[in-house]
Design a protein around this motif. Structure first.
Motif, PDB file in Angstrom:
ATOM      1  N   THR A 190       0.841  -1.029  -0.044  1.00 27.85           N
ATOM      2  CA  THR A 190       0.004  -0.256  -0.041  1.00 27.85           C
ATOM      3  C   THR A 190       0.560   1.190  -0.017  1.00 27.85           C
ATOM      4  O   THR A 190       0.355   2.336  -0.447  1.00 27.85           O
ATOM      5  CB  THR A 190      -0.997   0.051   1.325  1.00 27.85           C
ATOM      6  N   THR A 191       2.107   1.148   0.416  1.00 22.39           N
ATOM      7  CA  THR A 191       2.862   2.348   0.520  1.00 22.39           C
ATOM      8  C   THR A 191       4.243   2.342  -0.355  1.00 22.39           C
ATOM      9  O   THR A 191       4.677   1.126  -0.644  1.00 22.39           O
ATOM     10  CB  THR A 191       3.588   2.480   2.103  1.00 22.39           C
ATOM     11  N   GLY A 316      -2.063  -7.307   3.361  1.00 19.92           N
ATOM     12  CA  GLY A 316      -1.790  -5.851   3.660  1.00 19.92           C
ATOM     13  C   GLY A 316      -2.692  -5.236   4.424  1.00 19.92           C
ATOM     14  O   GLY A 316      -1.898  -3.789   4.580  1.00 19.92           O
ATOM     15  N   THR A 317      -3.760  -5.347   4.584  1.00 24.43           N
ATOM     16  CA  THR A 317      -4.635  -4.790   5.376  1.00 24.43           C
ATOM     17  C   THR A 317      -4.482  -4.844   6.966  1.00 24.43           C
ATOM     18  O   THR A 317      -5.077  -4.103   7.779  1.00 24.43           O
ATOM     19  CB  THR A 317      -5.890  -4.747   5.114  1.00 24.43           C
ATOM     20  N   PHE A 318      -3.594  -5.814   7.284  1.00 21.50           N
ATOM     21  CA  PHE A 318      -3.399  -6.072   8.687  1.00 21.50           C
ATOM     22  C   PHE A 318      -2.490  -5.147   9.280  1.00 21.50           C
ATOM     23  O   PHE A 318      -1.538  -4.792   8.745  1.00 21.50           O
ATOM     24  CB  PHE A 318      -2.700  -7.699   8.764  1.00 21.50           C
ATOM     25  N   LYS A 319      -2.975  -4.543  10.459  1.00 24.09           N
ATOM     26  CA  LYS A 319      -2.084  -3.522  11.184  1.00 24.09           C
ATOM     27  C   LYS A 319      -1.525  -4.217  12.548  1.00 24.09           C
ATOM     28  O   LYS A 319      -1.207  -3.198  13.072  1.00 24.09           O
ATOM     29  CB  LYS A 319      -3.040  -2.369  11.439  1.00 24.09           C
ATOM     30  N   GLY A 320      -2.138  -5.247  13.056  1.00 20.09           N
ATOM     31  CA  GLY A 320      -1.700  -5.466  14.337  1.00 20.09           C
ATOM     32  C   GLY A 320      -0.189  -6.051  14.509  1.00 20.09           C
ATOM     33  O   GLY A 320       0.543  -6.103  13.382  1.00 20.09           O
ATOM     34  N   GLU A 321      -0.029  -6.479  15.619  1.00 18.94           N
ATOM     35  CA  GLU A 321       1.645  -7.171  15.741  1.00 18.94           C
ATOM     36  C   GLU A 321       1.671  -8.662  15.499  1.00 18.94           C
ATOM     37  O   GLU A 321       2.493  -9.026  15.117  1.00 18.94           O
ATOM     38  CB  GLU A 321       1.988  -6.757  17.153  1.00 18.94           C
TER      39      GLU A 321
END
Length: 409
Positions: A190-191, A316-321
């Motif tokens: 995404t970046t 790619g949408t996962f933001k957790g650790e």
């Protein structure tokens, strides 16, 4: 072998006389030449101009059988183009020995002949004029090639890396059912990554029947695909590690009633180095316990599926650790083979500035990350093998594994 090898060999005399025979009234050309000769490739690659051709031939038939086509032989071929360039094949004999022709038939004969030029030598002014004509000719041809290529060569913006991938879904092997096809797509991080609006990052192969190859059933697709993406490095921190595109694949099978089953999911990170790469992607599929699920899968089709294919890896949408897959039962299936030809374009490859060092550090860190990932995969495989060995050891009777066990007679 009988032959005519008199001391006085026949000599072909070439005089600059404008007597030529055109091959037809118009220029004969074919759209597709399936079997081009070396001469055709050489002439077509360098320059393509209309030619006039003349053949010097000899009738070498026996006495009383002259005039038959099978006894005719080409001694020399002369060609002249619109620029006045004359081509003689074979070349003038000069200091080499005479050319030879062997005839077939009841009485084999050996003929020898030479090719000499008796034209007067060119004057220095004529040679200079000829060299000037050749320079003009090749200069015009160079301009023609430049007009085909154009001057607007597309370059990347500073600090960007463009990735071109020409790929092929080669085969799929080791699956349970026949009539396989592969659905695949490329996920861009995404970046820092982007692709043209018209770019298609997914595809579906044709349905292919399998064939037996050793102990596996292999389906050969040979399905080509291509895409491009751009990476713009904006994070200046030394520890920033760029994410790289990921290729996801889903293998499915069709039954007699055109119902599909999921045979496996897989994912692989695209190579970070340019060149040709052959990747074998192992796959797995979700498994539902109990015989009823397998009977339903065999007779009426359908099986457990992933709603999001990126869940095969870290989405790619996962933001957790931590990403937990606790409770998901899977089964190892076959593998898919991809062949990728990767090209990279960047101004940093030819600039000797801080931009080049920055882009090179990004690629070096990425290559180091790939090596660390390979080491991690090896260690993970070793842990799995060790765990299976321990489970097998625990399942054996204690009398077999215990050194202090007693023998029962």
């Amino acid at each position: 072998m009988a032959g005519r090898t008199d001391e006085s060999l026949p000599t072909l005399t070439l005089i600059d006389t404008p007597i030529w025979r055109r091959e037809g009234g118009i220029l004969k050309s074919r759209i597709v030449t399936w079997e081009p000769s070396e001469e055709f490739i050489r002439n077509s690659h360098v320059i393509n101009t209309p030619l006039q051709t003349m053949y010097i031939m000899a009738d070498l038939g026996p006495y009383g059988k002259l005039g038959y086509k099978k006894y005719e032989h080409v001694l020399c071929t002369l060609k002249v183009d619109s620029n006045g360039v004359i081509t003689v094949k074979p070349d003038f004999t000069g200091s080499r020995g005479p050319y030879r022709i062997e005839t077939d038939g009841e009485k084999q004969e050996l003929w020898k002949y030479t090719i000499d030029s008796v034209s007067s030598l060119a004057q220095p002014e004529e040679e200079e004029r000829e060299q000037r004509a050749l320079r003009d000719l090749y200069g015009r041809h160079k301009e023609y090639l430049n007009s085909l290529v154009g001057t607007d060569f597309e370059t990347t913006v500073p600090g960007a890396l463009r990735l071109f991938v020409n790929g092929e879904v080669v085969s799929a092997q080791g699956y349970e059912f026949d009539n396989l096809y592969v659905h695949f797509f490329v996920e861009l991080p995404t970046t820092s990554w982007s692709s043209p609006a018209f770019q298609q990052l997914s595809g579906i192969t044709q349905t292919c029947a399998t064939k037996s190859l050793g102990t596996d059933n292999v389906a050969y697709f040979s399905y080509p695909f291509t895409f491009e993406a751009s990476f713009l490095h904006e994070d200046e921190s030394a520890g920033a590690l760029p994410a790289w595109p990921v290729l996801y694949c889903e293998v499915l099978s069709l039954d007699f009633w055109q119902r599909y089953r999921v045979e496996g999911y897989g994912a692989v990170v695209l190579p970070a180095t340019p060149g040709s790469h052959t990747l074998t992607v192992p796959t797995w599929r979700p498994l539902e316990l109990g015989p009823a699920a397998e009977l339903r899968r065999f007779f009426i089709g359908g099986s457990l599926e992933l709603e999001d294919l990126s869940y095969v890896r870290i989405p790619g949408t996962f933001k957790g650790e931590r990403l937990s897959r606790f409770g998901l039962r899977t089964e190892t299936t076959g593998s898919v083979t991809f062949r990728l030809h990767c090209l990279q374009q960047s101004r940093a490859f030819m600039e000797s500035s801080s931009l080049r060092k920055r882009m090179r550090s990004v690629l070096d860190r990425l290559e180091g990350f790939s090596q660390q990932s390979s080491i991690h995969n090896v260690l993970e495989a070793f842990r799995r093998a060790r765990r299976r060995m321990q489970e097998a050891r625990e399942s054996l009777p204690q009398d077999l594994v215990s050194p202090s066990g007693t023998m029962v007679s």
